[in-house]
Write an enzyme that holds these catalytic residues in place. Sequence first.
Site, PDB file in Angstrom:
ATOM      1  N   ASP A   3      -5.466  -8.656   1.316  1.00  0.00           N
ATOM      2  CA  ASP A   3      -6.637 -10.121   1.607  1.00  0.00           C
ATOM      3  C   ASP A   3      -6.586 -10.528   0.320  1.00  0.00           C
ATOM      4  O   ASP A   3      -6.461 -11.102  -0.455  1.00  0.00           O
ATOM      5  CB  ASP A   3      -6.900 -10.701   2.816  1.00  0.00           C
ATOM      6  CG  ASP A   3      -5.639 -10.630   3.971  1.00  0.00           C
ATOM      7  OD1 ASP A   3      -4.762 -10.685   3.521  1.00  0.00           O
ATOM      8  OD2 ASP A   3      -6.456 -10.565   4.878  1.00  0.00           O
ATOM      9  N   ASN A  33       0.817  -1.237   0.054  1.00  0.00           N
ATOM     10  CA  ASN A  33       0.007  -0.012  -0.106  1.00  0.00           C
ATOM     11  C   ASN A  33       0.687   1.254  -0.077  1.00  0.00           C
ATOM     12  O   ASN A  33       2.501   1.204   0.084  1.00  0.00           O
ATOM     13  CB  ASN A  33      -0.792   0.377   1.348  1.00  0.00           C
ATOM     14  CG  ASN A  33       0.160   0.262   2.678  1.00  0.00           C
ATOM     15  OD1 ASN A  33       0.394   1.021   2.808  1.00  0.00           O
ATOM     16  ND2 ASN A  33      -0.883  -0.828   3.574  1.00  0.00           N
ATOM     17  N   MET A  34       0.381   2.634   0.256  1.00  0.00           N
ATOM     18  CA  MET A  34       0.852   3.409  -0.605  1.00  0.00           C
ATOM     19  C   MET A  34       2.408   4.022   1.041  1.00  0.00           C
ATOM     20  O   MET A  34       3.032   3.900   0.967  1.00  0.00           O
ATOM     21  CB  MET A  34       0.122   4.943  -0.700  1.00  0.00           C
ATOM     22  CG  MET A  34       0.986   5.962  -1.390  1.00  0.00           C
ATOM     23  SD  MET A  34       1.767   5.633  -2.733  1.00  0.00           S
ATOM     24  CE  MET A  34       2.591   7.335  -2.979  1.00  0.00           C
ATOM     25  N   ALA A  35       1.823   3.149   2.131  1.00  0.00           N
ATOM     26  CA  ALA A  35       2.333   3.685   3.267  1.00  0.00           C
ATOM     27  C   ALA A  35       3.375   3.337   3.587  1.00  0.00           C
ATOM     28  O   ALA A  35       4.911   3.682   3.038  1.00  0.00           O
ATOM     29  CB  ALA A  35       1.241   3.248   4.885  1.00  0.00           C
ATOM     30  N   GLU A  36       3.308   1.729   2.959  1.00  0.00           N
ATOM     31  CA  GLU A  36       4.301   0.493   2.832  1.00  0.00           C
ATOM     32  C   GLU A  36       5.485   1.154   1.691  1.00  0.00           C
ATOM     33  O   GLU A  36       6.031   0.322   1.825  1.00  0.00           O
ATOM     34  CB  GLU A  36       4.053  -0.998   2.714  1.00  0.00           C
ATOM     35  CG  GLU A  36       3.432  -1.901   4.240  1.00  0.00           C
ATOM     36  CD  GLU A  36       2.440  -2.731   3.392  1.00  0.00           C
ATOM     37  OE1 GLU A  36       2.303  -3.309   4.030  1.00  0.00           O
ATOM     38  OE2 GLU A  36       2.222  -2.143   2.153  1.00  0.00           O
TER      39      GLU A  36
END
EC number: 2.7.1.167
Length: 476
Positions: A264, A195-198
């Site tokens: 998921d 995701n964007m944070a990761e």
Amino acid sequence: MKPILPDYSQSGVLVVGDVMLDRYWYGPTGRISPEAPVPVVKVENNEERPGGAANVAMNIASLGGHAHIVGLTGKDEPAEVLKNTLGALKVKCDFVELDDYPTITKLRVMSRGQQLIRLDFEDKFENTDPELVLSRMEQALPNVRSVILSDYAKGALEHVQSFIQKARAANVPVFIDPKGADFERYRGATLLTPNMAEFELVAGKVKSEDEMIEKGLALIEEFDFEALLVTRSEHGMTLLRKGVEPFHLPTQAKEVYDVTGAGDTVISVLAASVAAGKPLDEACALANAAAGVVVGKLGTSTLSTIELAEAIHGSQDTDYGVISEAALVEAVKRARAKGEKVVMTNGCFDILHAGHVSYMNHAAELGDRLIVAVNTDESVKRLKGPGRPVNPTDRRMAVLAGLGAVDWVVPFSEDTPQRLISEVLPSILVKGGDYKPEEIAGGAEVIAAGGEVKVLNFEDGCSTTEIIKAIKGGRG
């Protein structure tokens, strides 16, 4: 892009990762505890759902795919709950049960749609023997077409590099839902879904889409990935590949209630779609549509092919195209609930010609929905002999799914569709040619259930056999 749903029953996916059990306690709150300034919840019901890698496997099964899961658990009651729940969905569970660890369990106390507290029962799996998982992977790999590594940093993927190498050596693509800032441990994977944070945790903050693309391609090069699918919340998803233009998908979420388990769902639909034969961009489009559905549900959630088809094509085109048998039965139930009349026919349809098209149009006019059941390659070969079919099952089904008269296309492997027809029980069963109704496979079952059996004439001058003869003779 509006991709046609693949036949997920043809997809085999191996899921390896952190297995969890999600428990929910529900009840009203009406007072504050006299013991401490906390609300008192009167628990009225509870629910148990597979979580983490187990939720990934459940998502694949809910689409009609074949899921095989390998993970670490304790020898305890939550592990038994997971095996029973997943087993009921025909997920093959291959858990490594360890004496010194509990199965990871998360208990959420819910009231009036709000989560009041979460209690975690877990110890991180550490210093486990990688062979415990590798040996199980090795046995499973010949029977799958994609591998998902579901990483929640709980220890099951402590030796993730060995798992990646094992799958790639078997020429099976590896899809990873990453955790943490160390992408080096995922080197050589086919695709990651941060995701964007990761993504920013690894690549650094980005101020524009161009900068995100530049940094994403740099990560692909640095860590020898084939692709990155960056999930960007309300901004949709972006697929990045070496030497290919970025592929951006806008969000399809109408309302967002809970993002639990959305990652998921994305990776499960993506990997199952690739395993079912879809190219990567179409698989990402399907995953994007799936994410838009599950964020509108509470808690870790799965979706059916019916919901996925509605997200792609709209509610009036529910489950358009190729569909698994299990999903077809559910789709027919929904159609009947709407008062729709379901028509069903079957055949090999090896080389689609004008006679077939005319026949489909006439069959469709008899009701509201038309199902076409198609003999698989093995079935055609038994019926028609060597050299047939000319076109393989997936291509025959894709052409039929493209006809405006056809709603659903489903494969069957037997010589006749009698068993399938008995499961579906259409309102009207149709067959072309000079059959008598009592001679048609499945006809007796349809009539016994109150349905009709009709015989339609084929258009003169149209024959697959004659077309093949003409091609071999160099005519036409």
